[in-house]
Design an enzyme around this catalytic site. Structure first.
Site, PDB file in Angstrom:
ATOM      1  N   GLY A 295       0.817  -0.958   0.276  1.00  0.00           N
ATOM      2  CA  GLY A 295       0.400  -0.241   0.135  1.00  0.00           C
ATOM      3  C   GLY A 295       0.919   1.537  -0.077  1.00  0.00           C
ATOM      4  O   GLY A 295       1.104   2.192  -0.498  1.00  0.00           O
ATOM      5  N   ARG A 296       1.609   1.363   1.494  1.00  0.00           N
ATOM      6  CA  ARG A 296       1.997   2.465   1.474  1.00  0.00           C
ATOM      7  C   ARG A 296       3.195   3.038   0.337  1.00  0.00           C
ATOM      8  O   ARG A 296       3.834   3.710  -0.322  1.00  0.00           O
ATOM      9  CB  ARG A 296       3.214   2.369   2.820  1.00  0.00           C
ATOM     10  CG  ARG A 296       3.896   3.709   2.731  1.00  0.00           C
ATOM     11  CD  ARG A 296       4.902   3.495   4.175  1.00  0.00           C
ATOM     12  NE  ARG A 296       4.153   3.101   5.572  1.00  0.00           N
ATOM     13  CZ  ARG A 296       3.540   3.371   6.095  1.00  0.00           C
ATOM     14  NH1 ARG A 296       3.208   4.553   6.543  1.00  0.00           N
ATOM     15  NH2 ARG A 296       2.554   2.762   7.450  1.00  0.00           N
ATOM     16  N   ARG A 333      -0.741  12.201  10.829  1.00  0.00           N
ATOM     17  CA  ARG A 333       0.766  10.703  11.568  1.00  0.00           C
ATOM     18  C   ARG A 333       1.559  11.310  12.285  1.00  0.00           C
ATOM     19  O   ARG A 333       2.104  10.251  13.269  1.00  0.00           O
ATOM     20  CB  ARG A 333       1.000  10.162  10.197  1.00  0.00           C
ATOM     21  CG  ARG A 333      -0.155   9.486   9.131  1.00  0.00           C
ATOM     22  CD  ARG A 333       0.370   8.687   8.227  1.00  0.00           C
ATOM     23  NE  ARG A 333       1.584   7.537   8.420  1.00  0.00           N
ATOM     24  CZ  ARG A 333       2.643   7.285   8.437  1.00  0.00           C
ATOM     25  NH1 ARG A 333       3.734   8.677   8.159  1.00  0.00           N
ATOM     26  NH2 ARG A 333       3.128   6.737   8.714  1.00  0.00           N
ATOM     27  N   CYS A 364      -7.161  23.151  16.481  1.00  0.00           N
ATOM     28  CA  CYS A 364      -6.771  24.722  18.207  1.00  0.00           C
ATOM     29  C   CYS A 364      -6.240  23.056  18.971  1.00  0.00           C
ATOM     30  O   CYS A 364      -7.491  22.178  19.535  1.00  0.00           O
ATOM     31  CB  CYS A 364      -8.472  24.448  18.810  1.00  0.00           C
ATOM     32  SG  CYS A 364      -9.019  25.852  17.884  1.00  0.00           S
ATOM     33  N   GLU A 365      -4.931  22.501  19.168  1.00  0.00           N
ATOM     34  CA  GLU A 365      -4.561  21.180  19.634  1.00  0.00           C
ATOM     35  C   GLU A 365      -2.821  21.666  19.547  1.00  0.00           C
ATOM     36  O   GLU A 365      -2.065  22.182  19.117  1.00  0.00           O
ATOM     37  CB  GLU A 365      -5.745  20.169  18.785  1.00  0.00           C
ATOM     38  CG  GLU A 365      -5.080  18.805  19.078  1.00  0.00           C
ATOM     39  CD  GLU A 365      -5.937  18.545  20.640  1.00  0.00           C
ATOM     40  OE1 GLU A 365      -6.932  18.567  19.856  1.00  0.00           O
ATOM     41  OE2 GLU A 365      -5.609  17.718  21.016  1.00  0.00           O
ATOM     42  N   TYR A 393      -1.985   6.493   3.447  1.00  0.00           N
ATOM     43  CA  TYR A 393      -2.557   7.168   4.849  1.00  0.00           C
ATOM     44  C   TYR A 393      -2.330   8.555   5.713  1.00  0.00           C
ATOM     45  O   TYR A 393      -2.811   8.705   7.064  1.00  0.00           O
ATOM     46  CB  TYR A 393      -1.926   6.711   6.068  1.00  0.00           C
ATOM     47  CG  TYR A 393      -1.362   4.585   5.789  1.00  0.00           C
ATOM     48  CD1 TYR A 393      -2.389   4.726   6.278  1.00  0.00           C
ATOM     49  CD2 TYR A 393       0.225   4.731   5.469  1.00  0.00           C
ATOM     50  CE1 TYR A 393      -2.388   2.826   5.475  1.00  0.00           C
ATOM     51  CE2 TYR A 393      -0.616   3.073   5.037  1.00  0.00           C
ATOM     52  CZ  TYR A 393      -1.483   2.415   5.091  1.00  0.00           C
ATOM     53  OH  TYR A 393      -0.950   0.731   4.810  1.00  0.00           O
TER      54      TYR A 393
HETATM   55  C1  LIG Z   1      -1.849  -2.185   6.254  1.00  0.00           C
HETATM   56  C2  LIG Z   1      -2.350  -3.585   5.602  1.00  0.00           C
HETATM   57  C3  LIG Z   1      -0.983  -4.067   4.429  1.00  0.00           C
HETATM   58  C4  LIG Z   1      -0.285  -2.602   3.318  1.00  0.00           C
HETATM   59  O1  LIG Z   1       0.677  -2.265   4.590  1.00  0.00           O
HETATM   60  P1  LIG Z   1       1.628  -1.401   3.984  1.00  0.00           P
HETATM   61  O2  LIG Z   1       2.387  -0.629   5.105  1.00  0.00           O
HETATM   62  O3  LIG Z   1       0.569   0.016   3.022  1.00  0.00           O
HETATM   63  O4  LIG Z   1       2.272  -2.020   2.939  1.00  0.00           O
HETATM   64  C5  LIG Z   1      -1.117  -4.775   3.595  1.00  0.00           C
HETATM   65  N1  LIG Z   1      -1.825  -5.624   3.704  1.00  0.00           N
HETATM   66  C6  LIG Z   1      -2.964  -5.858   5.386  1.00  0.00           C
HETATM   67  C7  LIG Z   1      -3.281  -6.688   5.505  1.00  0.00           C
HETATM   68  C8  LIG Z   1      -2.285  -4.569   5.789  1.00  0.00           C
HETATM   69  O5  LIG Z   1      -3.494  -4.809   6.944  1.00  0.00           O
END
Ligand SMILES: *Cc1c(COP(=O)(O)O)cnc(C)c1O
Length: 442
Positions: A295-296, A333, A364-365, A393
């Site tokens: 993902g990331r 984050r 406001c934090e 994220y």
């Molecule tokens: C969050 C997550 C990912 C993706 O993780 P990244 O660090 O963004 O690559 C993949 N699989 C599961 C089950 C996750 O919870």
């Protein structure tokens, strides 16, 4: 800055992303603004897909869409021929609405709602990753009603400790995710799923954490999964067809982080694939169909956030704050994990940094910071701050805290920009508000 052809300083001395000058983008679309580099996203998707070229067991890369979910990103993933990992009914709805093929969707979650499971099965998602006994029961019932046999994976916890921030580590023995292999509960759960007439157990899934740079962590996780599959074969006579090894590949945020190129990610994958291949050979198992779920690393470095400096506060001898027009509502984050970022003045990108500043948001934090230690040239009111590596994220964790508007998202390619998510309006904020009749002024 992790420079590349589509993220660099241009001849005007401005930051340029996807061929577009960030100063022009800020003028045209306003700030705060999320900007995504389409070529980088596609490049990363292709990198992961190509890494499996020589793997003979078959594979599908799943984009872990919780990192950044909107209709456009599913459209890109679909064009690049990869699947999607989805963790809620809302993400599922978004993907389906974008026309994403249901059979290429894997549904995750440690407590999926019945309504989410129903939507998933009615839409015929390819795979559901089972993470509790009650879920197996519910799912079996829904599959029966739908008249289908649902493919499932069992989420296991192989007990691998990945070197990463504790809050985003998921495979320690006390994780809320998965069934631990070590104490036998994963095997019991596999046995249980095999009794379900309307579920087809394909194999197992593990995800060992996030922002991981140690190749060895992935190799060890793969080995442990294979060992578990061997155990299932030997004790239950069940031979798995599929193995999903999750995501978690790290990216560059700030000084101290490794700078990775697509080639490095390919190497992560090669390590993982060799572990699987060797493990299967040693244990006499057939090669499983493989999934990974980055993902990331697909969207993180593809995204930046542009802000305008609105106030500067120098607390003599202590700290200097640049206050920008965003904050924890577009990027929580730092508040959550003390995550590090790097920043650059987009309109003065080739000037030498001369001081360390904190970048504060407008909420406001007191804790509302983008970060605490940015090395920048002496900023002035009106300067455009670009915070880098905000593609993962950030938008997906954004909120309307303080009733600030979630910034719009644009996608840039070859100097052209298009909306992925258009600007919110104040009207959007009150859309679902109701003043009970007895509170209304006569
Ligand atoms: C969050 C997550 C990912 C993706 O993780 P990244 O660090 O963004 O690559 C993949 N699989 C599961 C089950 C996750 O919870």
């Amino acid at each position: 800055m992790n420079e590349r052809e589509t993220l660099k300083i241009n001849r005007q001395g401005h930051l340029e992303i996807g061929g577009a000058d960030c100063v022009d983008l800020a003028k045209e679309f306003g700030t705060p603004l999320y900007v995504f580099d389409e070529r980088y996203i596609r490049k990363m998707m292709q990198t992961y897909r190509n890494a499996f070229k020589n793997y003979e067991g078959g594979s599908c890369v799943l984009y872990a869409s919780k990192a950044f979910s909107c209709m456009g990103i599913y459209a890109i993933a679909d064009e690049e021929g990869i699947g999607a990992d989805i963790v809620s009914g809302g993400e599922l709805y978004t993907a389906l609405k974008a026309g994403f093929p249901a059979e290429k969707i894997t549904l995750h979650g440690n407590n999926k709602l019945r309504s989410e499971l129903e939507l998933a099965l009615k839409s015929r998602v390819g795979t559901v990753v089972v993470d509790s006994a009650v879920e197996a029961d519910t799912l079996d019932g829904i599959a029966k009603t739908e008249g289908i046999k649902q493919s499932v994976l069992l989420r296991i916890n192989p007990g691998v400790e990945a070197h990463t921030h504790a809050y985003v580590q998921t495979a320690t023995p006390d994780s809320k995710f998965g069934f631990p292999v070590a104490n036998g509960s994963a095997k019991k759960m596999a046995e249980y799923i095999l009794t379900k007439k309307n579920l087809v157990l394909k194999g197992v899934h593990c995800h060992i954490g996030s922002q991981i740079f140690e190749k060895q962590s992935f190799a060890v996780a793969a080995q442990k999964c294979i060992a578990f599959l061997a155990e299932l074969k030997n004790s239950l006579g069940f031979e798995a067809e599929a193995l999903n090894l999750g995501g978690g590949f790290g990216i560059y945020y700030a000084e101290g982080d490794p700078v990775l190129t697509p080639k490095d990610y390919t190497e992560f994958l090669s390590t993982l694939i060799s572990s699987v291949t060797e493990g299967c050979k040693e244990n006499g198992l057939r090669l499983p169909f493989l999934n990974v779920e980055p993902g990331r690393s697909i969207v993180g470095e593809a995204g930046i956030t542009l802000y305008t400096v609105g106030a500067i506060k120098d607390i003599a001898g202590i700290k200097k704050y640049l206050a920008v027009d965003g904050g924890m509502f577009d990027n929580p984050r730092y508040c959550l994990y003390h995550s590090k970022y790097s920043a650059i003045l987009a309109n003065r990108a080739n000037e030498t940094p001369t001081e360390y500043v904190s970048i504060a948001g407008k909420c406001c934090e007191s804790g509302d910071l983008i970060g605490d230690h940015f090395n920048l040239p002496k900023a002035e009111i009106g300067d455009i701050v670009a915070v880098l590596s905000t593609g993962a994220y950030n938008y997906s964790m954004a909120s309307n805290y303080n009733r600030n508007l979630i910034p719009p998202v644009i996608l840039v390619k070859d100097g052209k920009a298009e909306y992925l998510v258009k600007p919110q309006t104040y009207e959007d904020l009150t859309r679902n508000d109701i003043v009970p009749s007895y509170l209304k002024k006569a």
